[in-house]
Scaffold this motif. Structure first.
Motif, PDB file in Angstrom:
ATOM      1  N   MET A 173       0.844  -1.178   0.000  1.00  0.00           N
ATOM      2  CA  MET A 173       0.000   0.000   0.000  1.00  0.00           C
ATOM      3  C   MET A 173       0.894   1.249   0.000  1.00  0.00           C
ATOM      4  O   MET A 173       1.923   1.273   0.678  1.00  0.00           O
ATOM      5  N   ILE A 174       0.451   2.251  -0.754  1.00  0.00           N
ATOM      6  CA  ILE A 174       1.155   3.527  -0.808  1.00  0.00           C
ATOM      7  C   ILE A 174       0.219   4.611  -0.292  1.00  0.00           C
ATOM      8  O   ILE A 174      -0.898   4.772  -0.790  1.00  0.00           O
ATOM      9  N   ARG A 175       0.671   5.329   0.703  1.00  0.00           N
ATOM     10  CA  ARG A 175      -0.092   6.467   1.221  1.00  0.00           C
ATOM     11  C   ARG A 175       0.391   7.702   0.487  1.00  0.00           C
ATOM     12  O   ARG A 175       1.597   7.936   0.361  1.00  0.00           O
ATOM     13  N   HIS A 176      -0.550   8.476  -0.032  1.00  0.00           N
ATOM     14  CA  HIS A 176      -0.260   9.670  -0.844  1.00  0.00           C
ATOM     15  C   HIS A 176      -0.978  10.838  -0.179  1.00  0.00           C
ATOM     16  O   HIS A 176      -2.204  10.908  -0.187  1.00  0.00           O
ATOM     17  N   ILE A 177      -0.198  11.725   0.427  1.00  0.00           N
ATOM     18  CA  ILE A 177      -0.753  12.886   1.116  1.00  0.00           C
ATOM     19  C   ILE A 177      -0.252  14.140   0.406  1.00  0.00           C
ATOM     20  O   ILE A 177       0.955  14.294   0.186  1.00  0.00           O
ATOM     21  N   VAL A 178      -1.191  15.010   0.051  1.00  0.00           N
ATOM     22  CA  VAL A 178      -0.842  16.251  -0.630  1.00  0.00           C
ATOM     23  C   VAL A 178      -1.603  17.388   0.041  1.00  0.00           C
ATOM     24  O   VAL A 178      -2.774  17.235   0.391  1.00  0.00           O
ATOM     25  N   MET A 179      -0.919  18.520   0.228  1.00  0.00           N
ATOM     26  CA  MET A 179      -1.564  19.705   0.781  1.00  0.00           C
ATOM     27  C   MET A 179      -1.333  20.888  -0.151  1.00  0.00           C
ATOM     28  O   MET A 179      -0.264  20.998  -0.765  1.00  0.00           O
ATOM     29  N   PHE A 180      -2.349  21.738  -0.224  1.00  0.00           N
ATOM     30  CA  PHE A 180      -2.282  22.912  -1.084  1.00  0.00           C
ATOM     31  C   PHE A 180      -2.658  24.166  -0.311  1.00  0.00           C
ATOM     32  O   PHE A 180      -3.572  24.139   0.507  1.00  0.00           O
ATOM     33  N   LYS A 181      -1.953  25.231  -0.593  1.00  0.00           N
ATOM     34  CA  LYS A 181      -2.343  26.561  -0.126  1.00  0.00           C
ATOM     35  C   LYS A 181      -2.787  27.295  -1.381  1.00  0.00           C
ATOM     36  O   LYS A 181      -2.044  27.362  -2.367  1.00  0.00           O
ATOM     37  N   LEU A 182      -3.992  27.843  -1.366  1.00  0.00           N
ATOM     38  CA  LEU A 182      -4.532  28.514  -2.539  1.00  0.00           C
ATOM     39  C   LEU A 182      -4.270  30.014  -2.513  1.00  0.00           C
ATOM     40  O   LEU A 182      -4.129  30.621  -1.444  1.00  0.00           O
ATOM     41  N   LYS A 183      -4.239  30.599  -3.706  1.00  0.00           N
ATOM     42  CA  LYS A 183      -4.133  32.047  -3.852  1.00  0.00           C
ATOM     43  C   LYS A 183      -5.434  32.691  -3.387  1.00  0.00           C
ATOM     44  O   LYS A 183      -6.493  32.066  -3.436  1.00  0.00           O
ATOM     45  N   GLU A 184      -5.355  33.935  -2.961  1.00  0.00           N
ATOM     46  CA  GLU A 184      -6.560  34.646  -2.515  1.00  0.00           C
ATOM     47  C   GLU A 184      -7.568  34.808  -3.647  1.00  0.00           C
ATOM     48  O   GLU A 184      -8.768  34.725  -3.429  1.00  0.00           O
ATOM     49  N   ASN A 185      -7.076  35.035  -4.858  1.00  0.00           N
ATOM     50  CA  ASN A 185      -7.916  35.149  -6.052  1.00  0.00           C
ATOM     51  C   ASN A 185      -7.155  34.528  -7.214  1.00  0.00           C
ATOM     52  O   ASN A 185      -5.957  34.743  -7.347  1.00  0.00           O
ATOM     53  N   ALA A 186      -7.856  33.767  -8.030  1.00  0.00           N
ATOM     54  CA  ALA A 186      -7.232  33.168  -9.211  1.00  0.00           C
ATOM     55  C   ALA A 186      -8.316  32.716 -10.167  1.00  0.00           C
ATOM     56  O   ALA A 186      -9.401  32.301  -9.737  1.00  0.00           O
ATOM     57  N   GLU A 187      -8.022  32.815 -11.444  1.00  0.00           N
ATOM     58  CA  GLU A 187      -8.958  32.348 -12.469  1.00  0.00           C
ATOM     59  C   GLU A 187     -10.295  33.101 -12.420  1.00  0.00           C
ATOM     60  O   GLU A 187     -11.317  32.569 -12.846  1.00  0.00           O
ATOM     61  N   GLY A 188     -10.308  34.309 -11.855  1.00  0.00           N
ATOM     62  CA  GLY A 188     -11.537  35.081 -11.750  1.00  0.00           C
ATOM     63  C   GLY A 188     -12.440  34.663 -10.603  1.00  0.00           C
ATOM     64  O   GLY A 188     -13.594  35.075 -10.537  1.00  0.00           O
ATOM     65  N   TYR A 189     -11.922  33.837  -9.687  1.00  0.00           N
ATOM     66  CA  TYR A 189     -12.701  33.338  -8.552  1.00  0.00           C
ATOM     67  C   TYR A 189     -12.013  33.706  -7.243  1.00  0.00           C
ATOM     68  O   TYR A 189     -10.792  33.835  -7.177  1.00  0.00           O
ATOM     69  N   SER A 190     -12.796  33.812  -6.193  1.00  0.00           N
ATOM     70  CA  SER A 190     -12.253  34.036  -4.859  1.00  0.00           C
ATOM     71  C   SER A 190     -11.639  32.736  -4.342  1.00  0.00           C
ATOM     72  O   SER A 190     -11.871  31.652  -4.892  1.00  0.00           O
ATOM     73  N   LYS A 191     -10.916  32.848  -3.255  1.00  0.00           N
ATOM     74  CA  LYS A 191     -10.333  31.668  -2.626  1.00  0.00           C
ATOM     75  C   LYS A 191     -11.429  30.677  -2.219  1.00  0.00           C
ATOM     76  O   LYS A 191     -11.297  29.473  -2.450  1.00  0.00           O
ATOM     77  N   ALA A 192     -12.503  31.173  -1.640  1.00  0.00           N
ATOM     78  CA  ALA A 192     -13.604  30.297  -1.220  1.00  0.00           C
ATOM     79  C   ALA A 192     -14.193  29.549  -2.414  1.00  0.00           C
ATOM     80  O   ALA A 192     -14.482  28.353  -2.325  1.00  0.00           O
ATOM     81  N   GLU A 193     -14.370  30.239  -3.525  1.00  0.00           N
ATOM     82  CA  GLU A 193     -14.911  29.586  -4.722  1.00  0.00           C
ATOM     83  C   GLU A 193     -13.931  28.549  -5.266  1.00  0.00           C
ATOM     84  O   GLU A 193     -14.339  27.454  -5.672  1.00  0.00           O
ATOM     85  N   ASN A 194     -12.647  28.885  -5.254  1.00  0.00           N
ATOM     86  CA  ASN A 194     -11.647  27.943  -5.743  1.00  0.00           C
ATOM     87  C   ASN A 194     -11.487  26.743  -4.823  1.00  0.00           C
ATOM     88  O   ASN A 194     -11.199  25.645  -5.292  1.00  0.00           O
TER      89      ASN A 194
END
Length: 99
Positions: A1-22
């Motif tokens: 078994m392989i455990r794959h853990i990934v974490m992301f920090k999002l930009k405040e605004n990107a692609e015309g969307y707010s952070k909450a929308e993204n």
């Protein structure tokens, strides 16, 4: 078994969307991958308001073997998620290990 853990920090605004929308877009894109072959556990967690978190999104997944993880990485539905995340993320941290 392989455990794959990934974490992301999002930009405040990107692609015309707010952070909450993204956050919602990223969650949906990742969850679309949960039924790919070889996955035994797949959970996407969004950081909670008023709780301490250095990152915004956590992907916690387990694969039956390295080949299943490799297949997941190039699956078309995962490519869609990677493209979106690449446009809206500020940081990415990954940790894979044999379970």
């Amino acid at each position: 078994m392989i455990r794959h853990i990934v974490m992301f920090k999002l930009k405040e605004n990107a692609e015309g969307y707010s952070k909450a929308e993204n956050l919602e877009r990223v969650y949906n894109a990742l969850m679309a991958c949960k039924n790919l072959p070889g996955i035994t556990h797949f959970e996407v967690i969004i950081a909670g308001d008023k709780l301490e978190a250095s990152m915004d999104v956590l992907l916690d997944s387990t694969f039956i073997d390295k080949e299943a993880l490799d297949a997941y990485q190039i699956a078309p539905i995962h490519e869609v998620a990677k493209e979106l995340i690449g446009k809206v993320r500020e940081e990415r941290v990954v940790f894979d290990y044999v379970k």
